[in-house]
Design an enzyme around this catalytic site. Structure first.
Site, PDB file in Angstrom:
ATOM      1  N   LYS A  48       0.802  -1.200   0.000  1.00 20.91           N
ATOM      2  CA  LYS A  48       0.000   0.000   0.000  1.00 20.91           C
ATOM      3  C   LYS A  48       0.847   1.268   0.000  1.00 20.91           C
ATOM      4  O   LYS A  48       0.370   2.358  -0.302  1.00 20.91           O
ATOM      5  CB  LYS A  48      -0.887   0.034   1.269  1.00 20.91           C
ATOM      6  CG  LYS A  48      -1.818  -1.105   1.441  1.00 20.91           C
ATOM      7  CD  LYS A  48      -2.543  -0.932   2.796  1.00 20.91           C
ATOM      8  CE  LYS A  48      -3.094  -2.239   3.253  1.00 20.91           C
ATOM      9  NZ  LYS A  48      -3.606  -2.122   4.650  1.00 20.91           N
ATOM     10  N   GLY A  49       2.111   1.115   0.368  1.00 25.38           N
ATOM     11  CA  GLY A  49       2.959   2.276   0.660  1.00 25.38           C
ATOM     12  C   GLY A  49       3.065   3.330  -0.420  1.00 25.38           C
ATOM     13  O   GLY A  49       3.312   4.495  -0.126  1.00 25.38           O
ATOM     14  N   GLU A 104       7.749   2.408  -5.995  1.00 24.21           N
ATOM     15  CA  GLU A 104       7.813   1.927  -4.610  1.00 24.21           C
ATOM     16  C   GLU A 104       7.935   3.115  -3.665  1.00 24.21           C
ATOM     17  O   GLU A 104       8.484   4.153  -4.029  1.00 24.21           O
ATOM     18  CB  GLU A 104       9.044   1.021  -4.437  1.00 24.21           C
ATOM     19  CG  GLU A 104       8.709  -0.459  -4.262  1.00 24.21           C
ATOM     20  CD  GLU A 104       8.189  -0.816  -2.877  1.00 24.21           C
ATOM     21  OE1 GLU A 104       7.262  -0.146  -2.367  1.00 24.21           O
ATOM     22  OE2 GLU A 104       8.703  -1.787  -2.300  1.00 24.21           O
ATOM     23  N   ASP A 108      14.834  -0.298   1.306  1.00 24.61           N
ATOM     24  CA  ASP A 108      15.544  -0.449   2.574  1.00 24.61           C
ATOM     25  C   ASP A 108      16.639  -1.504   2.347  1.00 24.61           C
ATOM     26  O   ASP A 108      17.689  -1.192   1.806  1.00 24.61           O
ATOM     27  CB  ASP A 108      14.466  -0.867   3.597  1.00 24.61           C
ATOM     28  CG  ASP A 108      14.952  -1.004   5.011  1.00 24.61           C
ATOM     29  OD1 ASP A 108      15.420  -0.006   5.571  1.00 24.61           O
ATOM     30  OD2 ASP A 108      14.848  -2.105   5.584  1.00 24.61           O
ATOM     31  N   LYS A 136      17.085   4.255   1.712  1.00 26.58           N
ATOM     32  CA  LYS A 136      17.972   4.250   2.884  1.00 26.58           C
ATOM     33  C   LYS A 136      19.234   3.509   2.468  1.00 26.58           C
ATOM     34  O   LYS A 136      19.337   2.290   2.676  1.00 26.58           O
ATOM     35  CB  LYS A 136      17.319   3.471   4.044  1.00 26.58           C
ATOM     36  CG  LYS A 136      16.120   4.125   4.700  1.00 26.58           C
ATOM     37  CD  LYS A 136      15.618   3.204   5.825  1.00 26.58           C
ATOM     38  CE  LYS A 136      14.339   3.702   6.450  1.00 26.58           C
ATOM     39  NZ  LYS A 136      13.778   2.707   7.402  1.00 26.58           N
ATOM     40  N   VAL A 158      10.460   5.843   9.027  1.00 26.25           N
ATOM     41  CA  VAL A 158       9.674   7.013   8.615  1.00 26.25           C
ATOM     42  C   VAL A 158       8.233   6.630   8.303  1.00 26.25           C
ATOM     43  O   VAL A 158       7.958   5.500   7.880  1.00 26.25           O
ATOM     44  CB  VAL A 158      10.303   7.727   7.403  1.00 26.25           C
ATOM     45  CG1 VAL A 158      11.603   8.419   7.797  1.00 26.25           C
ATOM     46  CG2 VAL A 158      10.538   6.770   6.228  1.00 26.25           C
ATOM     47  N   ASP A 164       3.751   3.651   6.527  1.00 26.58           N
ATOM     48  CA  ASP A 164       3.083   3.384   7.791  1.00 26.58           C
ATOM     49  C   ASP A 164       4.025   2.836   8.847  1.00 26.58           C
ATOM     50  O   ASP A 164       5.138   2.388   8.563  1.00 26.58           O
ATOM     51  CB  ASP A 164       1.986   2.330   7.587  1.00 26.58           C
ATOM     52  CG  ASP A 164       2.572   0.930   7.386  1.00 26.58           C
ATOM     53  OD1 ASP A 164       3.461   0.787   6.524  1.00 26.58           O
ATOM     54  OD2 ASP A 164       2.175  -0.005   8.105  1.00 26.58           O
ATOM     55  N   ARG A 170      -0.288   6.679   7.577  1.00 28.72           N
ATOM     56  CA  ARG A 170      -0.082   6.734   6.116  1.00 28.72           C
ATOM     57  C   ARG A 170      -0.499   8.063   5.496  1.00 28.72           C
ATOM     58  O   ARG A 170       0.029   8.452   4.465  1.00 28.72           O
ATOM     59  CB  ARG A 170      -0.889   5.622   5.424  1.00 28.72           C
ATOM     60  CG  ARG A 170      -0.335   4.222   5.625  1.00 28.72           C
ATOM     61  CD  ARG A 170      -0.978   3.274   4.615  1.00 28.72           C
ATOM     62  NE  ARG A 170      -0.767   1.876   4.955  1.00 28.72           N
ATOM     63  CZ  ARG A 170       0.319   1.168   4.630  1.00 28.72           C
ATOM     64  NH1 ARG A 170       1.294   1.736   3.949  1.00 28.72           N
ATOM     65  NH2 ARG A 170       0.423  -0.101   4.981  1.00 28.72           N
TER      66      ARG A 170
END
Ligand code: IMP
Ligand code: MG
Length: 184
Positions: A48-49, A104, A108, A136, A158, A164, A170
């Site tokens: 969902k990001g 995206e 990470d 990151k 974050v 989230d 969100r």
């Protein structure tokens, strides 16, 4: 009456609403220029990001494009990686022979994007690129080619602008660093 200021779970605002919008516009401009001579662009948002980033970015593209989504799961309710990447919802659009751009929220370790690129490549798209709002770099475990990056950030958790913590925060308009006591 609501309080004026940032949410009480947020330690500091890392990237303001204005800074986000500036870089999203720049990304859209760059992507539109790069795909100017390519028909058949499919923009794939990873749920969902990416949902807010995806909607802001795609509305600023000046090239024709299809929009589709995939849902993956690589983390549970916590900030710790569980390892496996699962497909919760697959694409509806056929990407064979089409130019695919993955959107995206954040990279990470790189495992999610690495897996996704390998998987989508087997479907024979004409080209396959990736665009992430946040990276990151200090956390990378696997080398993944990223074609478009909005911001590089330090190793902090974050939230906001789609991201989230345990499904919360969100819809904050900025990217904020979570207070460590919230996830410890
Ligand atoms: P990777 O597979 O380790 O690159 O993880 C990517 C996924 O982890 C992202 O799509 C996010 O869902 C999640 N993630 C990693 N860092 C953060 C963060 O700081 N805030 C929210 N989600 C994050
Ligand atoms: Mg994600």
């Amino acid at each position: 009456m609501g309080m004026i200021g940032i949410h009480s779970d947020i330690e500091r605002v890392l990237i303001s609403e204005t800074e986000i919008q500036t870089n999203v516009s720049k990304l859209a401009e760059q992507i539109s220029a790069d795909y100017a001579d390519n028909g058949q662009l499919v923009v794939v948002g990873i749920l969902k990001g990416s949902f807010i980033f995806m909607s802001d970015l795609t509305r600023r593209l000046t090239v024709p494009h299809r929009v589709d989504f995939m849902a993956l799961s690589s983390y549970g309710q916590t900030t710790t990686a569980t390892g496996a990447v699962r497909i919760i919802m697959d694409l509806r659009v056929n990407i064979e022979g089409r130019h695919v751009l993955i959107i995206e929220d954040i990279i990470d370790s790189g495992y999610t994007l690495h897996y996704l690129l390998d998987m989508l490549r087997t479907r024979n798209p004409a080209s396959l690129r990736s665009c992430v709002l946040l990276s990151k770099p200090d956390r990378r475990k696997v080398d993944v080619p990223i074609d478009y990056i909005g911001f590089e950030i330090p190793d902090v958790w974050v939230v906001g602008y789609g991201l989230d913590y345990a499904e919360l925060h969100r819809t904050l308009p900025y990217i904020g660093a979570l207070k460590p006591e919230v996830y410890q």
